[in-house]
Design a protein around this motif. Structure first.
Motif, PDB file in Angstrom:
ATOM      1  N   GLN A 275       0.824  -1.206   0.051  1.00  0.00           N
ATOM      2  CA  GLN A 275       0.227  -0.232   0.169  1.00  0.00           C
ATOM      3  C   GLN A 275       0.842   1.280  -0.117  1.00  0.00           C
ATOM      4  N   PHE A 276       0.443   2.029  -1.128  1.00  0.00           N
ATOM      5  CA  PHE A 276       1.037   3.576  -0.905  1.00  0.00           C
ATOM      6  C   PHE A 276       0.508   4.786  -0.780  1.00  0.00           C
ATOM      7  N   SER A 277       1.418   5.775  -0.317  1.00  0.00           N
ATOM      8  CA  SER A 277       1.032   7.050   0.940  1.00  0.00           C
ATOM      9  C   SER A 277      -0.213   7.629   0.026  1.00  0.00           C
ATOM     10  N   ASN A 278       0.100   7.623  -1.919  1.00  0.00           N
ATOM     11  CA  ASN A 278      -1.035   8.125  -2.589  1.00  0.00           C
ATOM     12  C   ASN A 278      -2.318   7.497  -2.517  1.00  0.00           C
ATOM     13  N   GLY A 279      -2.270   6.402  -2.279  1.00  0.00           N
ATOM     14  CA  GLY A 279      -4.260   5.732  -1.663  1.00  0.00           C
ATOM     15  C   GLY A 279      -3.597   4.526  -2.841  1.00  0.00           C
ATOM     16  N   LEU A 280      -2.930   4.566  -3.983  1.00  0.00           N
ATOM     17  CA  LEU A 280      -2.914   3.169  -4.378  1.00  0.00           C
ATOM     18  C   LEU A 280      -2.101   2.014  -3.437  1.00  0.00           C
ATOM     19  N   SER A 281      -2.043   0.782  -4.867  1.00  0.00           N
ATOM     20  CA  SER A 281      -1.309  -0.520  -3.804  1.00  0.00           C
ATOM     21  C   SER A 281      -1.534  -1.091  -5.518  1.00  0.00           C
ATOM     22  N   GLN A 282      -0.235  -2.270  -5.361  1.00  0.00           N
ATOM     23  CA  GLN A 282       0.628  -2.588  -6.270  1.00  0.00           C
ATOM     24  C   GLN A 282       1.226  -4.565  -5.279  1.00  0.00           C
ATOM     25  N   ASP A 283       0.224  -5.213  -6.363  1.00  0.00           N
ATOM     26  CA  ASP A 283       0.821  -6.813  -5.987  1.00  0.00           C
ATOM     27  C   ASP A 283       2.261  -6.872  -6.389  1.00  0.00           C
ATOM     28  N   VAL A 284       3.098  -7.169  -5.287  1.00  0.00           N
ATOM     29  CA  VAL A 284       4.657  -6.870  -5.689  1.00  0.00           C
ATOM     30  C   VAL A 284       5.115  -8.448  -5.882  1.00  0.00           C
ATOM     31  N   TYR A 285       4.317  -9.850  -5.114  1.00  0.00           N
ATOM     32  CA  TYR A 285       5.079 -10.856  -4.966  1.00  0.00           C
ATOM     33  C   TYR A 285       4.174 -12.014  -4.825  1.00  0.00           C
ATOM     34  N   LYS A 286       4.273 -13.313  -5.674  1.00  0.00           N
ATOM     35  CA  LYS A 286       3.541 -14.527  -4.426  1.00  0.00           C
ATOM     36  C   LYS A 286       4.841 -15.372  -3.977  1.00  0.00           C
ATOM     37  N   VAL A 287       3.491 -15.225  -2.557  1.00  0.00           N
ATOM     38  CA  VAL A 287       5.590 -16.735  -1.970  1.00  0.00           C
ATOM     39  C   VAL A 287       4.897 -17.510  -2.808  1.00  0.00           C
ATOM     40  N   PRO A 288       5.423 -18.477  -2.655  1.00  0.00           N
ATOM     41  CA  PRO A 288       5.634 -19.599  -3.435  1.00  0.00           C
ATOM     42  C   PRO A 288       4.967 -21.252  -2.203  1.00  0.00           C
ATOM     43  N   LEU A 289       4.763 -21.856  -2.189  1.00  0.00           N
ATOM     44  CA  LEU A 289       5.167 -23.029  -0.582  1.00  0.00           C
ATOM     45  C   LEU A 289       6.013 -24.425  -1.370  1.00  0.00           C
ATOM     46  N   ALA A 290       6.492 -24.961  -0.705  1.00  0.00           N
ATOM     47  CA  ALA A 290       6.917 -26.197  -1.271  1.00  0.00           C
ATOM     48  C   ALA A 290       5.737 -27.280  -0.472  1.00  0.00           C
ATOM     49  N   THR A 291       5.992 -28.344  -1.427  1.00  0.00           N
ATOM     50  CA  THR A 291       5.771 -29.589  -0.703  1.00  0.00           C
ATOM     51  C   THR A 291       6.693 -30.270  -0.795  1.00  0.00           C
ATOM     52  N   PHE A 292       6.710 -32.302  -0.317  1.00  0.00           N
ATOM     53  CA  PHE A 292       8.153 -32.732  -0.527  1.00  0.00           C
ATOM     54  C   PHE A 292       6.872 -34.287   0.088  1.00  0.00           C
ATOM     55  N   THR A 293       7.191 -35.031  -0.744  1.00  0.00           N
ATOM     56  CA  THR A 293       6.779 -36.243  -1.044  1.00  0.00           C
ATOM     57  C   THR A 293       7.022 -36.593   0.164  1.00  0.00           C
TER      58      THR A 293
ATOM     59  N   ILE B 180      15.665 -28.370   6.545  1.00  0.00           N
ATOM     60  CA  ILE B 180      16.769 -29.411   5.252  1.00  0.00           C
ATOM     61  C   ILE B 180      15.529 -30.272   4.523  1.00  0.00           C
ATOM     62  N   PRO B 181      16.182 -30.593   2.919  1.00  0.00           N
ATOM     63  CA  PRO B 181      15.397 -31.795   2.065  1.00  0.00           C
ATOM     64  C   PRO B 181      16.860 -32.647   2.215  1.00  0.00           C
ATOM     65  N   THR B 182      16.401 -34.117   2.583  1.00  0.00           N
ATOM     66  CA  THR B 182      16.961 -34.756   2.513  1.00  0.00           C
ATOM     67  C   THR B 182      16.859 -36.291   1.951  1.00  0.00           C
ATOM     68  N   LYS B 183      17.803 -37.053   1.249  1.00  0.00           N
ATOM     69  CA  LYS B 183      17.254 -38.200   0.357  1.00  0.00           C
ATOM     70  C   LYS B 183      16.084 -38.683   0.780  1.00  0.00           C
ATOM     71  N   GLY B 184      15.620 -38.618   2.266  1.00  0.00           N
ATOM     72  CA  GLY B 184      14.615 -39.018   2.557  1.00  0.00           C
ATOM     73  C   GLY B 184      13.460 -38.631   2.456  1.00  0.00           C
ATOM     74  N   SER B 185      13.004 -37.029   2.177  1.00  0.00           N
ATOM     75  CA  SER B 185      11.895 -36.338   2.106  1.00  0.00           C
ATOM     76  C   SER B 185      11.281 -36.348   0.690  1.00  0.00           C
TER      77      SER B 185
ATOM     78  N   ASP C 105       8.304 -36.233   6.457  1.00  0.00           N
ATOM     79  CA  ASP C 105       8.575 -36.901   8.056  1.00  0.00           C
ATOM     80  C   ASP C 105      10.040 -36.659   7.824  1.00  0.00           C
ATOM     81  N   GLY C 106      11.352 -36.631   6.199  1.00  0.00           N
ATOM     82  CA  GLY C 106      12.569 -36.890   5.684  1.00  0.00           C
ATOM     83  C   GLY C 106      13.207 -36.079   5.686  1.00  0.00           C
ATOM     84  N   LEU C 107      12.184 -34.276   6.112  1.00  0.00           N
ATOM     85  CA  LEU C 107      12.661 -33.482   6.731  1.00  0.00           C
ATOM     86  C   LEU C 107      14.125 -33.532   7.272  1.00  0.00           C
ATOM     87  N   GLY C 108      15.237 -32.650   7.542  1.00  0.00           N
ATOM     88  CA  GLY C 108      15.879 -32.180   8.074  1.00  0.00           C
ATOM     89  C   GLY C 108      16.174 -31.432   9.020  1.00  0.00           C
ATOM     90  N   GLN C 109      16.247 -31.582  10.390  1.00  0.00           N
ATOM     91  CA  GLN C 109      16.157 -29.712  10.966  1.00  0.00           C
ATOM     92  C   GLN C 109      17.066 -29.943  11.239  1.00  0.00           C
TER      93      GLN C 109
END
Length: 163
Positions: free
Chosen positions: A61-79, A93-98, A82-86
């Motif tokens: 949102q801008f001070s002149n009253g306008l708004s602009q879409d600036v980004y689209k957040v992607p989401l990662a899914t894994f097979t 982080i992804p691992t071979k198991g994830s 439970d195989g992700l490494g903490q």
């Protein structure tokens, strides 16, 4: 390269027109005046806020009253999540198991939605944590009793008559 090759063999028409006529390229000496304007923009604005929608769209949102879409957040899914490494805290982080990351738009396919301006609930199992707390407290109490008993035994040993 000027004149062009074609003009070297035969006469070329002049692009500036004929002297004494208004044909071709001409310029007249006169004052410049503005006949009309059309505004197709807006006043300068600075970013005053940012919002994130459930589909991952980040809007500024801008001070002149306008708004602009600036980004689209992607989401990662894994097979296999439970195989992700903490790594630390809530970082993984992804691992071979994830398997490899599959990048999706939020709120589409297997990806979930984004909850803007909300706090994440704890991922701690309260029952397990309370059980561990009680076990630790009992172990501390038992250790304290052992120390107290050992101290009493040493005091009694000191009070025994020596021969």
């Amino acid at each position: 390269m000027f004149p062009p090759r074609a003009c070297r063999r035969r006469p070329c028409p002049s692009i500036s027109g004929t002297i004494g006529s208004t044909s071709g390229l001409t310029q007249f000496d006169t004052g410049s005046t503005l006949n009309g304007t059309t505004v197709d923009g807006s006043a300068f604005g600075t970013v005053t806020g940012v919002t994130v929608a459930k589909d991952g769209t980040v809007t500024a949102q801008f001070s002149n009253g306008l708004s602009q879409d600036v980004y689209k957040v992607p989401l990662a899914t894994f097979t296999n999540e439970d195989g992700l490494g903490q790594v630390s805290g809530n970082a993984y982080i992804p691992t071979k198991g994830s398997g490899t990351a599959n990048i999706n738009l939020a709120n589409s396919g297997p990806a979930g939605t984004i909850q803007s301006e909300s706090l994440e609930g704890s991922t701690v199992d309260l029952a397990t944590e309370f059980t561990n707390l009680i076990t630790t407290q009992r172990a501390y109490s038992a250790s304290a009793r052992i120390i107290t008993t050992a101290d009493q035994m040493l005091q009694q040993l000191d009070q025994l008559p020596t021969t």
